[in-house]
Design an enzyme around this catalytic site. Structure first.
Site, PDB file in Angstrom:
ATOM      1  N   HIS A  99       4.340 -12.387 -15.752  1.00 12.07           N
ATOM      2  CA  HIS A  99       3.437 -12.750 -14.655  1.00 12.07           C
ATOM      3  C   HIS A  99       2.430 -13.744 -15.225  1.00 12.07           C
ATOM      4  CE1 HIS A  99       4.193  -8.695 -12.395  1.00 12.07           C
ATOM      5  NE2 HIS A  99       5.128  -9.594 -12.173  1.00 12.07           N
ATOM      6  N   ASP A 113      -8.946  -6.085 -14.484  1.00 14.45           N
ATOM      7  CA  ASP A 113      -7.768  -6.765 -13.957  1.00 14.45           C
ATOM      8  C   ASP A 113      -8.128  -7.555 -12.707  1.00 14.45           C
ATOM      9  OD1 ASP A 113      -5.339  -7.557 -12.979  1.00 14.45           O
ATOM     10  OD2 ASP A 113      -4.546  -5.555 -12.617  1.00 14.45           O
ATOM     11  N   GLU A 152       1.037 -14.841  -9.523  1.00 13.42           N
ATOM     12  CA  GLU A 152       0.423 -13.892  -8.587  1.00 13.42           C
ATOM     13  C   GLU A 152      -0.996 -14.357  -8.230  1.00 13.42           C
ATOM     14  OE1 GLU A 152       2.355  -9.644  -9.789  1.00 13.42           O
ATOM     15  OE2 GLU A 152       0.795 -10.407 -11.102  1.00 13.42           O
ATOM     16  N   HIS A 171      -3.428  -9.689 -17.858  1.00 10.12           N
ATOM     17  CA  HIS A 171      -3.539  -8.307 -18.353  1.00 10.12           C
ATOM     18  C   HIS A 171      -3.630  -8.259 -19.876  1.00 10.12           C
ATOM     19  CE1 HIS A 171      -1.385  -6.668 -14.481  1.00 10.12           C
ATOM     20  NE2 HIS A 171      -2.527  -7.287 -14.239  1.00 10.12           N
ATOM     21  N   HIS A 191      -7.307 -11.422 -11.193  1.00  2.00           N
ATOM     22  CA  HIS A 191      -6.632 -12.701 -11.384  1.00  2.00           C
ATOM     23  C   HIS A 191      -7.497 -13.861 -10.890  1.00  2.00           C
ATOM     24  CE1 HIS A 191      -2.509 -10.469 -11.081  1.00  2.00           C
ATOM     25  NE2 HIS A 191      -3.243 -10.068 -12.092  1.00  2.00           N
ATOM     26  N   ARG A 230       0.834  -1.211   0.000  1.00  2.79           N
ATOM     27  CA  ARG A 230       0.000   0.000   0.000  1.00  2.79           C
ATOM     28  C   ARG A 230       0.867   1.260   0.000  1.00  2.79           C
ATOM     29  NH1 ARG A 230      -2.999  -2.247  -2.368  1.00  2.79           N
ATOM     30  NH2 ARG A 230      -4.386  -3.861  -1.619  1.00  2.79           N
ATOM     31  N   GLU A 255       5.257  -2.709 -16.438  1.00  2.00           N
ATOM     32  CA  GLU A 255       4.296  -3.810 -16.563  1.00  2.00           C
ATOM     33  C   GLU A 255       3.192  -3.458 -17.557  1.00  2.00           C
ATOM     34  OE1 GLU A 255       1.431  -6.719 -13.877  1.00  2.00           O
ATOM     35  OE2 GLU A 255       3.048  -5.609 -12.903  1.00  2.00           O
ATOM     36  N   TYR A 269       1.700  -0.802  -5.491  1.00  2.10           N
ATOM     37  CA  TYR A 269       0.658  -0.414  -6.457  1.00  2.10           C
ATOM     38  C   TYR A 269       0.260   1.049  -6.338  1.00  2.10           C
ATOM     39  CZ  TYR A 269      -0.126  -5.483  -6.856  1.00  2.10           C
ATOM     40  OH  TYR A 269       0.025  -6.824  -7.063  1.00  2.10           O
ATOM     41  N   HIS A 326       9.055  -5.641  -6.849  1.00  2.91           N
ATOM     42  CA  HIS A 326       7.843  -5.019  -7.395  1.00  2.91           C
ATOM     43  C   HIS A 326       7.539  -3.774  -6.573  1.00  2.91           C
ATOM     44  CE1 HIS A 326       3.980  -4.433  -9.222  1.00  2.91           C
ATOM     45  NE2 HIS A 326       3.927  -5.644  -9.769  1.00  2.91           N
ATOM     46  N   ASP A 365       1.974  -9.769 -18.549  1.00  2.76           N
ATOM     47  CA  ASP A 365       1.103 -10.517 -17.637  1.00  2.76           C
ATOM     48  C   ASP A 365       0.028 -11.185 -18.484  1.00  2.76           C
ATOM     49  OD1 ASP A 365      -1.339 -10.915 -15.986  1.00  2.76           O
ATOM     50  OD2 ASP A 365      -0.196  -9.955 -14.391  1.00  2.76           O
ATOM     51  N   HIS A 382       4.033  -0.591 -12.161  1.00  4.15           N
ATOM     52  CA  HIS A 382       2.879  -0.255 -12.977  1.00  4.15           C
ATOM     53  C   HIS A 382       3.120   1.160 -13.493  1.00  4.15           C
ATOM     54  CE1 HIS A 382      -0.025  -3.220 -10.732  1.00  4.15           C
ATOM     55  NE2 HIS A 382       0.999  -3.819 -11.295  1.00  4.15           N
TER      56      HIS A 382
END
Length: 283
Positions: free
Chosen positions: A216, A229, A261, A182, A231, A40, A145, A73, A70, A179, A110
């Site tokens: 990914h 998006d 993921e 994605h 998963h 976060r 990404e 986000y 990574h 991904d 991202h």
């Protein structure tokens, strides 16, 4: 993992990177990804020199590579808010330098969301932020990404990723992470041989196949071109086993490290998911 394939999952480093190596081995992986700080966007846990030495030794003995950091986000280099952009670029520079200190091969980010100002303005801001961050020392390669294109997200087309790379002057230190979920959600039909061939041609025409350095592997809860998006567990989404096999059995994708993921309640579940991944890939 045989066949020279590299596969692993996104793991927590709350107990340290040396422990993450042991966790990766426990689930049957020979690579893994981790958030460079709280997903976060908050606290970062830095390693002492002694821990870095232990980590370097552990991953060498386990033949654990490449390692994929990574970015959280919440970082948005394309934001209309100057303070959000400033926080984003400083976080990116810090994390790129830290990943370099740890010897991580890649750091995924991202690209960002333009929040209503349009793709062109967003791309320009992303370029500015990355250019600032690339002043950080180290060998770590930054990977943009490819996204599903939901909302005002940038990176849902290979053209947008190419615009960022072009704006940066095509630096060797910036590449792309794809991904499966994605791409499919963004409208690239990777589930069929014809669609995959067209997708690879589109990548070649825009960012260049040689810039794609990681994959990914995720199934998609929503269908082709829905730009959503979400998963799903491997084989249980709209790509399904056949669609994923179409990607994972292609020679181009077999030379990339694969990172799962999949949504899990406990990281140990990844042992089952990696088994499924091997079945789908025929490995």
């Amino acid at each position: 993992v045989s066949d020279g394939l590299r596969m692993g999952a996104h793991l927590s480093i709350a107990r340290g990177l040396p422990q993450a190596v042991r966790d990766a081995l426990a689930v049957g992986g020979n690579t893994f990804a981790f958030f460079t700080r709280n997903p976060r966007g908050g606290a970062v846990r830095d390693m002492t020199e002694a821990e870095i030495d232990e980590w370097t030794r552990a991953r060498r003995e386990a033949d654990m590579y490449p390692i994929v950091g990574h970015l959280p986000y919440t970082i948005n280099l394309a934001s209309a808010k100057p303070e959000a952009r400033q926080f984003g670029r400083e976080t990116l520079r810090d994390d790129l330098a830290r990943a370099g200190r740890y010897g991580c091969e890649f750091l995924v980010m991202h690209p960002g969301s333009h929040t209503g100002d349009g793709s062109e303005a967003g791309v320009a801001r992303i370029v500015e932020g990355i250019a600032f961050a690339l002043e950080a020392p180290g060998e770590t390669m930054l990977l943009l990404e490819g996204m599903s294109g939901q909302g005002t997200e940038i990176g849902g087309t290979f053209e947008e990723l190419a615009a960022i790379l072009s704006g940066l002057g095509w630096p060797t230190r910036v590449g792309v992470c794809l991904d499966t979920c994605h791409m499919y959600a963004a409208g690239y039909d990777v589930a069929t041989p014809e669609g995959l061939a067209a997708t690879l041609a589109a990548i070649e025409r825009t960012v260049g196949l040689e810039r794609v350095r990681a994959l990914h592997v995720n199934d998609s809860r929503h269908g082709l071109g829905t730009r959503k998006d979400r998963h799903a567990r491997l084989g249980e989404g709209t790509l399904g086993r056949a669609g994923l096999a179409n990607v994972l059995r292609h020679p181009f994708f077999r030379r990339l490290p694969w990172i799962l993921e999949t949504p899990v309640d406990d990281w140990r579940e990844y042992a089952d998911h990696i088994r499924v991944l091997r079945e789908i890939a025929g490995a």
